[in-house]
Motif scaffolding. Structure first.
Motif, short mmCIF file in Angstrom:
data_model
loop_
_atom_site.label_atom_id
_atom_site.label_comp_id
_atom_site.label_asym_id
_atom_site.label_seq_id
_atom_site.Cartn_x
_atom_site.Cartn_y
_atom_site.Cartn_z
N GLU A 1 -26.63 28.88 11.70
CA GLU A 1 -25.38 28.34 11.15
C GLU A 1 -24.85 29.23 10.03
O GLU A 1 -25.52 29.45 9.02
N LEU A 2 -23.65 29.73 10.21
CA LEU A 2 -22.98 30.49 9.16
C LEU A 2 -22.40 29.53 8.14
O LEU A 2 -21.66 28.60 8.48
N THR A 3 -22.73 29.73 6.88
CA THR A 3 -22.18 28.94 5.78
C THR A 3 -21.33 29.90 4.94
O THR A 3 -21.87 30.84 4.35
N ASP B 1 -14.82 20.04 8.27
CA ASP B 1 -14.33 20.78 9.43
C ASP B 1 -15.43 21.71 9.94
O ASP B 1 -15.51 22.88 9.56
N TYR B 2 -16.28 21.16 10.80
CA TYR B 2 -17.42 21.92 11.31
C TYR B 2 -17.02 22.67 12.57
O TYR B 2 -16.31 22.14 13.43
N THR B 3 -17.51 23.92 12.67
CA THR B 3 -17.17 24.78 13.82
C THR B 3 -18.40 25.03 14.67
O THR B 3 -19.47 25.34 14.15
N ILE C 1 -23.56 28.25 20.95
CA ILE C 1 -24.68 29.10 20.56
C ILE C 1 -24.94 29.11 19.05
O ILE C 1 -25.85 29.80 18.59
N GLY C 2 -24.16 28.35 18.29
CA GLY C 2 -24.37 28.31 16.85
C GLY C 2 -23.26 27.54 16.18
O GLY C 2 -22.40 26.92 16.84
N GLY C 3 -23.28 27.52 14.85
CA GLY C 3 -22.28 26.75 14.12
C GLY C 3 -21.82 27.44 12.85
O GLY C 3 -22.33 28.50 12.47
N MET C 4 -20.82 26.82 12.22
CA MET C 4 -20.30 27.34 10.95
C MET C 4 -19.91 26.18 10.05
O MET C 4 -19.20 25.26 10.46
N LEU D 1 -23.76 30.66 -5.22
CA LEU D 1 -24.41 30.68 -3.91
C LEU D 1 -23.56 31.49 -2.94
O LEU D 1 -22.42 31.11 -2.64
N PRO D 2 -24.06 32.61 -2.44
CA PRO D 2 -23.26 33.44 -1.55
C PRO D 2 -23.19 32.87 -0.14
O PRO D 2 -24.00 32.02 0.25
N SER D 3 -22.23 33.34 0.64
CA SER D 3 -22.19 33.01 2.06
C SER D 3 -23.48 33.49 2.71
O SER D 3 -24.03 34.53 2.34
N HIS D 4 -23.96 32.75 3.72
CA HIS D 4 -25.25 33.08 4.31
C HIS D 4 -25.37 32.48 5.70
O HIS D 4 -24.63 31.56 6.07
#
Length: 256
Positions: free
Chosen positions: A142-144, A172-174, A183-186, A197-200
């Motif tokens: 999951e990309l945050t 708003d979840y992707t 295959i994944g989320g954001m 807190l950086p994007s991760h």
């Protein structure tokens, strides 16, 4: 579920850069029933973690001792070189140029336009995770990020991902989709997230019981950042291992 190959564009492997790889190996073995190999000197002390005889993750020393411990997400690609050019054209950064990892495969390390690091894997002898979506195994990546719209454009250009965004408990979840398959989320980051807190990329492992797993993390010397919480697809928690690396676990609903 046993996996024998990963379609290009699919998150397929994760590994941990730990301050104490031996302690990390012991922690995850106790928590997720992994078995770990002896450190491979030719691979910089890298260890392979397996579940029921199938590879599930890697554990090695941090490449830079001044950065926090971290879990890395790898996406399978047909060509690390071609992907490198796509990353540059899409506005990302190349942190490590494509390189061979003995006869296992070929890798490269990038950052997306928000500075989020991730890696790619061109498989040879090692395909990535050999088992997924069952207790103890990788089940979600999951990309945050603080720039979800730019991420949608970037990952579409690089991997061909389509972004399907919907409301999930007010967020708003992707879901990332590849040829129609999720295959994944954001997860978008707003002002409620810590400013430092950086994007991760967050790594999720499946578990049978989230509450028991969170309690065991504490027993083993780790900490709980987000306690067990119900979401539409299951019950999850965000955890820290004793070395400080952050990861998540989820007990998925039967329908998810």
């Amino acid at each position: 579920m046993i996996v024998t190959a990963h379609q290009p564009g699919t998150p397929s492997w994760v590994d941990l850069g730990a301050p104490d790889p031996q302690a990390a190996a012991e922690f995850y073995a106790a928590l997720l029933s992994w078995e770990t190999s002896e450190p491979d000197a030719a691979a910089g002390g890298y260890r392979m973690a397996t579940l029921k005889g199938h590879p599930v993750a890697g554990i090695g020393p941090r490449q830079q001792p001044d950065i926090p411990p971290y879990w890395t997400t790898y996406v399978t690609v047909a060509s690390a070189e071609d992907t490198t050019e796509l990353v540059r054209k899409a506005g990302g950064q190349v942190l490590v140029e494509p390189m061979d990892v003995m006869d296992f495969g070929r890798m490269a390390v990038f950052a997306d336009p928000a500075g989020t690091p991730f890696s790619v894997w061109q498989a040879k002898a090692h395909i990535g995770a050999g088992v997924v979506n069952e207790p103890g195994a990788l089940c979600w990546n999951e990309l945050t990020t603080r720039d979800a719209e730019r991420a949608k454009a970037f990952y579409h250009e690089v991997f061909g991902w389509e972004a399907e965004t919907r409301d999930m408990d007010g967020v708003d979840y992707t879901e990332w989709k590849l040829d129609g398959r999720t295959i994944g989320g954001m997860m978008p980051m707003d002002d409620s997230w810590p400013a430092d807190l950086p994007s991760h990329w967050m790594v999720y492992f499946a578990v049978a019981d989230t509450d028991e797993t969170a309690a065991k993390v504490t027993e083993l010397g780790g900490t709980v950042s987000v306690p067990p919480t119900d979401i539409p697809v299951g019950r999850f928690a965000v955890l820290n291992d004793p070395g400080g690396a952050v990861f998540s676990v989820i007990a998925p609903n039967e329908a998810s």
